[in-house]
Design an enzyme around this catalytic site. Structure first.
Site, PDB file in Angstrom:
ATOM      1  N   ASN A  36       0.821  -1.213   0.000  1.00 45.04           N
ATOM      2  CA  ASN A  36       0.000   0.000   0.000  1.00 45.04           C
ATOM      3  C   ASN A  36       0.855   1.263   0.000  1.00 45.04           C
ATOM      4  OD1 ASN A  36      -2.414  -1.537   0.185  1.00 45.04           O
ATOM      5  ND2 ASN A  36      -2.106  -1.745   2.390  1.00 45.04           N
ATOM      6  N   HIS A 123     -13.975  -2.109   5.809  1.00 49.44           N
ATOM      7  CA  HIS A 123     -12.849  -2.775   6.455  1.00 49.44           C
ATOM      8  C   HIS A 123     -13.291  -3.651   7.634  1.00 49.44           C
ATOM      9  CE1 HIS A 123      -9.646   0.112   4.774  1.00 49.44           C
ATOM     10  NE2 HIS A 123      -9.333  -1.103   4.379  1.00 49.44           N
ATOM     11  N   GLU A 169     -16.112   3.094   3.456  1.00 54.54           N
ATOM     12  CA  GLU A 169     -14.794   3.453   2.936  1.00 54.54           C
ATOM     13  C   GLU A 169     -15.006   4.377   1.744  1.00 54.54           C
ATOM     14  OE1 GLU A 169     -11.864   0.300   2.257  1.00 54.54           O
ATOM     15  OE2 GLU A 169     -13.165  -1.041   3.403  1.00 54.54           O
ATOM     16  N   SER A 173     -10.829  -1.415  -0.405  1.00 55.12           N
ATOM     17  CA  SER A 173      -9.475  -1.969  -0.464  1.00 55.12           C
ATOM     18  C   SER A 173      -9.336  -3.226  -1.283  1.00 55.12           C
ATOM     19  CB  SER A 173      -8.979  -2.251   0.963  1.00 55.12           C
ATOM     20  OG  SER A 173      -9.863  -3.136   1.623  1.00 55.12           O
ATOM     21  N   ASP A 198     -13.822   6.141   6.003  1.00 52.19           N
ATOM     22  CA  ASP A 198     -12.467   5.588   6.076  1.00 52.19           C
ATOM     23  C   ASP A 198     -11.766   5.881   4.754  1.00 52.19           C
ATOM     24  OD1 ASP A 198     -10.175   4.087   6.177  1.00 52.19           O
ATOM     25  OD2 ASP A 198     -11.128   2.296   6.994  1.00 52.19           O
ATOM     26  N   HIS A 201      -7.339   4.194   1.778  1.00 52.67           N
ATOM     27  CA  HIS A 201      -6.685   3.965   0.487  1.00 52.67           C
ATOM     28  C   HIS A 201      -6.815   5.153  -0.455  1.00 52.67           C
ATOM     29  CE1 HIS A 201      -5.699  -0.249   1.277  1.00 52.67           C
ATOM     30  NE2 HIS A 201      -6.821  -0.259   1.975  1.00 52.67           N
ATOM     31  N   LYS A 231      -0.160   3.757   4.721  1.00 50.99           N
ATOM     32  CA  LYS A 231      -0.335   3.386   3.306  1.00 50.99           C
ATOM     33  C   LYS A 231       0.404   4.423   2.450  1.00 50.99           C
ATOM     34  CE  LYS A 231      -4.428   0.619   4.168  1.00 50.99           C
ATOM     35  NZ  LYS A 231      -4.309   0.584   5.644  1.00 50.99           N
TER      36      LYS A 231
END
Length: 382
Positions: A36, A123, A169, A173, A198, A201, A231
């Site tokens: 990541n 997640h 998110e 991910s 979230d 990423h 990440k």
């Protein structure tokens, strides 16, 4: 002991092996198509120099206690002030990692009598927080805004009187797809709901200055964002940003914040420098987006795979054994690509998770896709 107490654990491991789901640790090897470290900051000289300079100034490696005791270092407060300004929030809090930060948010903020609506593909840390928290929670089908609203309406119709929380998110991910943020924020406004986003990423890669996909909604009093530092920012830890009142509440009521030893002050230094790099070196994002575009075109042309449009590209194979066999072929040719199996992804959707970073150049991407096309063709012939 005669070994009997261990038997049930051994049986579980054997069962996982029979299903081709047994996990083992393996060292780093080959070209990086699995990490990541999207912007290549983990081994960045500027980040390393900032940490070295901090050590020279006497910054300790360890925090020596929780933030509410002696663990509250100046470096933590400096990072949080910088992050709050950078992400357009009233306040930021630094946690030891993204998993702990998500768990802290969902066990502390949604209260008994509230409703939490959680995207089913969010997640694992969000799912764990939801299960351990005090609010009633329901899972919503992935990215289905109408399903979220229907869950809220059903709860209200059944007499639900508390606050509503939506947890998502911004960039998922394992799928590489993005949340319909504009629609979800509009929904939250209609129902006076909070949203926990979230950005793990997305931080560093997407949005103005790498501030994430929710950048257009910064500073709102009904949005809490999580920006991981492990990440694209190249270090470790996580930043929670949002209204001062909610951050203050976490300081007073979040057990993972209150009772955990504070993150290393050196990681706070690294995170602060990483945020400065995002602002100072926009070409890193430009270069990564170019690699994403190149990879997307090649995957479509050579492998018939629909590009995700982001730095996370899944290649869904389905069967656990076949997935791991294709991953092993690619690893043998020098490409570090890992297979992802249940329970990380739903049953029957085992996949390769290809990650695009600045740790590989375009020539490496072309070579990887050539190898992938050959491996998939061989798999089809079995």
């Amino acid at each position: 002991m005669n070994g009997a107490p261990l038997a049930r654990y051994e049986a579980t491991l054997q069962g996982l092996a029979r299903k081709d789901r047994l996990r083992t640790l393996s060292p780093r090897a080959g070209l990086d198509f699995s990490s990541n470290d999207y912007l290549g900051l983990a081994d960045c000289k500027r980040l390393g120099d900032a940490v070295i300079a901090a050590i020279a100034r006497g910054t300790p490696v360890g925090a020596m206690g929780s933030r509410l005791l002696r663990g509250n270092a100046p470096e933590h407060e400096q990072l949080e002030a910088h992050a709050a300004a950078f992400f357009g929030a009233e306040r930021a809090l630094f946690f030891g990692g993204g998993y702990m930060a998500n768990f802290a948010l969902l066990t502390a903020l949604p209260q008994k009598g509230d409703l939490l609506v959680l995207d089913e593909l969010a997640h694992a840390s969000m799912h764990e927080g939801a299960r351990a928290g005090r609010a009633e929670f329901v899972l919503a089908p992935h990215n289905e805004v109408d399903a979220v609203e229907n869950a809220i309406k059903r709860w209200r119709a059944q007499g639900g009187m508390g606050c509503i929380w939506i947890a998502i998110e911004s960039l998922y991910s394992m799928d590489g797809g993005c949340a319909p943020l504009e629609s979800l924020v509009a929904l939250a406004d209609r129902h006076e709901a909070f949203i926990i986003v979230d950005e793990a990423h997305a931080t560093g890669v997407w949005g103005l200055d790498g501030r994430g996909l929710a950048v257009a909604f910064e500073g709102r009093d009904n949005i809490v964002a999580l920006h991981t530092c492990g990440k694209a920012l190249g270090g470790s830890g996580a930043l929670v940003t949002g209204p001062r009142t909610l951050c203050d509440y976490l300081v007073n009521r979040s057990r993972p914040f209150i009772y955990a030893t504070a993150p290393s002050p050196l990681m706070a230094v690294a995170a602060r420098e990483a945020l400065a790099i995002l602002a100072d070196e926009p070409m890193r994002r430009v270069q990564l987006h170019e690699r994403i575009a190149v990879a997307g075109r090649q995957l479509a042309e050579r492998c018939g795979i629909k590009p995700s449009g982001t730095q996370i590209q899944p290649v869904v194979i389905g069967d656990n054994r076949r997935t791991m066999a294709v991953a092993a072929q690619l690893q043998a040719r020098g490409f570090d690509i890992r297979g992802i199996r249940p329970p990380t992804v739903p049953e029957g959707t085992s996949r390769l998770r290809i990650s695009l970073t600045l740790n590989v150049d375009e020539a490496a991407i072309f070579a990887m896709i050539d190898a992938l096309a050959e491996a998939l063709a061989q798999d089809d012939q079995r």
